[in-house]
Design a protein around this motif. Structure first.
Motif, short mmCIF file in Angstrom:
data_model
loop_
_atom_site.label_atom_id
_atom_site.label_comp_id
_atom_site.label_asym_id
_atom_site.label_seq_id
_atom_site.Cartn_x
_atom_site.Cartn_y
_atom_site.Cartn_z
N ARG A 1 -18.89 -111.33 68.85
CA ARG A 1 -18.60 -110.38 69.91
C ARG A 1 -17.36 -109.56 69.60
N GLU A 2 -16.44 -110.13 68.84
CA GLU A 2 -15.25 -109.39 68.43
C GLU A 2 -15.63 -108.27 67.45
N VAL A 3 -16.71 -108.49 66.71
CA VAL A 3 -17.17 -107.48 65.75
C VAL A 3 -17.77 -106.28 66.45
N HIS A 4 -18.55 -106.56 67.47
CA HIS A 4 -19.28 -105.47 68.11
C HIS A 4 -19.12 -105.57 69.63
N THR A 5 -18.01 -105.08 70.13
CA THR A 5 -17.70 -105.22 71.55
C THR A 5 -18.42 -104.17 72.39
N ALA A 6 -18.57 -102.98 71.85
CA ALA A 6 -19.14 -101.87 72.64
C ALA A 6 -20.57 -102.20 73.05
N GLY A 7 -20.78 -102.31 74.37
CA GLY A 7 -22.12 -102.55 74.88
C GLY A 7 -22.59 -103.98 74.74
N MET A 8 -21.74 -104.86 74.21
CA MET A 8 -22.14 -106.25 73.99
C MET A 8 -21.67 -107.07 75.18
N SER A 9 -22.50 -107.19 76.18
CA SER A 9 -22.12 -107.91 77.39
C SER A 9 -22.25 -109.41 77.17
N TRP A 10 -21.57 -110.17 78.03
CA TRP A 10 -21.67 -111.63 77.95
C TRP A 10 -23.04 -112.11 78.41
N ASP B 1 -38.75 -104.58 57.99
CA ASP B 1 -38.04 -103.50 58.68
C ASP B 1 -37.44 -104.05 59.97
N VAL B 2 -36.85 -103.19 60.78
CA VAL B 2 -36.17 -103.64 61.99
C VAL B 2 -37.14 -104.30 62.96
N VAL B 3 -38.28 -103.65 63.22
CA VAL B 3 -39.27 -104.21 64.15
C VAL B 3 -39.80 -105.54 63.62
N PHE C 1 -23.47 -99.98 51.97
CA PHE C 1 -24.12 -101.11 52.65
C PHE C 1 -24.79 -100.60 53.92
N ARG C 2 -26.09 -100.85 54.04
CA ARG C 2 -26.86 -100.34 55.15
C ARG C 2 -27.45 -101.48 55.97
N LEU C 3 -28.12 -101.09 57.08
CA LEU C 3 -28.74 -102.09 57.94
C LEU C 3 -29.81 -102.88 57.19
N THR C 4 -30.55 -102.21 56.33
CA THR C 4 -31.58 -102.91 55.56
C THR C 4 -30.97 -103.96 54.63
N ASP C 5 -29.77 -103.69 54.13
CA ASP C 5 -29.07 -104.68 53.30
C ASP C 5 -28.65 -105.88 54.13
N HIS D 1 -28.79 -98.52 66.68
CA HIS D 1 -28.50 -97.28 67.41
C HIS D 1 -27.12 -96.71 67.10
N LEU D 2 -26.38 -97.34 66.20
CA LEU D 2 -25.06 -96.83 65.84
C LEU D 2 -25.18 -95.70 64.81
N PRO D 3 -24.20 -94.80 64.77
CA PRO D 3 -24.16 -93.81 63.68
C PRO D 3 -24.06 -94.52 62.34
N ALA D 4 -24.52 -93.87 61.28
CA ALA D 4 -24.60 -94.51 59.97
C ALA D 4 -23.26 -95.05 59.49
N SER D 5 -22.19 -94.28 59.68
CA SER D 5 -20.88 -94.71 59.18
C SER D 5 -20.38 -95.95 59.93
N GLU D 6 -20.53 -95.94 61.26
CA GLU D 6 -20.10 -97.09 62.06
C GLU D 6 -21.03 -98.28 61.82
#
Length: 308
Positions: free
Chosen positions: A173-182, A119-121, A61-65, A35-40
């Motif tokens: 968690r340090e990589v992806h803090t936004a919305g990443m709850s414990w 794919d993602v699913v 480098f993309r999500l599929t990679d 759900h992140l923008p492509a650049s992020e």
């Protein structure tokens, strides 16, 4: 026991646990990455790949990679498919020692790797399938193998890898803090229900991190995994001296475990990256010490750990 057999069993334990840990980490981060923008998304995916001990020189480098690198790439043991393939190969080399049930489970798992959408699913389902298959492998190893030296090497490899993967899990968690709850991090480790039973009141990030790091009763905590590794090393080499430890592997594991158990701080979250780095370094050093002592060679790359 032949060093060749001991080494194969050690790496079966590590590779199966690596596949399990990678599946857990990928599963819990996949939805947020999607759900992140492509650049992020590109930046976070590369950072997550780095935390998992891999890298890519690809500019676009993309999500599929990321999915290919961590889930489906059979040429590298840092991926789920690569780890399970390496576990099967090591089981084939130790075929006279592993049980028929364990060999058939690893063999069936290996041939089931290609039956999933990439794919993602499809990767969501793939990760859940991997968790079920690795749980089956562990159960069959514990219930169909004699708990002799061979099984101890398998447990040693599994315990070291589990400590390493939990450390990497906390590092993500340090990589992806936004919305990443414990809460999600606890679910990633399969620890959510166990944690709630220990905390009957409100909790914060520190309590969750402390549980995954230092709880003595939860099997995926780092302290628990290191204690299992220490117990296996003690049984493999019971000839202790009255002063100190000759066994370098046991000394490294013991120092790391006791540091975490007896270390008290008011700011655990700020020190968490330092603790995770210490654990990963200790696992690599212990693996190298085990290779020198029992397998008659240095472990040149502890993370990949290819058996020649």
């Amino acid at each position: 026991m032949l060093s060749r057999i001991a080494e194969s069993l050690f790496w079966i334990g590590r590779y199966v646990e690596r596949a399990d840990g990678t599946a857990r980490i990928l599963d819990v981060h996949l939805e947020r990455l999607n759900h992140l923008p492509a650049s992020e998304q590109r930046t976070v995916a590369q950072e997550l790949l780095g935390v998992m001990g891999s890298q890519s020189d690809k500019e676009d480098f993309r999500l599929t990679d990321l999915l290919q690198s961590l889930a489906y790439d059979r040429s590298h043991a840092t991926s789920i498919a690569g780890s399970l393939g390496a576990a099967r190969e090591n089981a084939r080399r130790a075929r006279e020692t592993v049980s028929s049930s364990l060999w058939e489970c690893l063999n069936t798992t290996y041939y089931g790797l290609s039956q999933h959408r990439k794919d993602v699913v499809g990767t969501y389902r793939f990760c859940n399938w991997v968790l079920e298959r690795t749980a089956m492998v562990r159960g069959l190893a514990d219930t169909t193998m004699s708990h002799d030296e061979g099984w101890l090497f398998l447990v040693l490899g599994r315990s070291l890898e589990r400590a390493d993967m939990t450390a990497r899990m906390l590092s993500t968690r340090e990589v992806h803090t936004a919305g990443m709850s414990w809460v999600n991090m606890l679910r990633c480790a399969g620890a959510y229900e166990s944690f709630l039973r220990t905390r009957r009141a409100a909790f914060d990030d520190r309590h969750a991190a402390e549980f995954l790091l230092m709880d003595r009763l939860f099997p995926r905590s780092i302290v628990y995994a290191l204690r299992d590794a220490d117990d296996a090393l003690a049984k493999l080499d019971p000839s202790d001296t009255r002063v100190g430890f000759i066994n370098d592997a046991r000394r490294i594991v013991g120092q790391t475990r006791t540091f975490l158990e007896f270390h008290r701080t008011d700011d655990l979250m700020a020190e968490l990256p330092e603790h995770m780095e210490r654990v990963q370094r200790a696992v690599a050093q212990t693996s190298d010490a085990v290779s020198r002592k029992y397998f008659n060679r240095a472990d040149e790359q502890a993370w990949v750990g290819e058996v020649s």
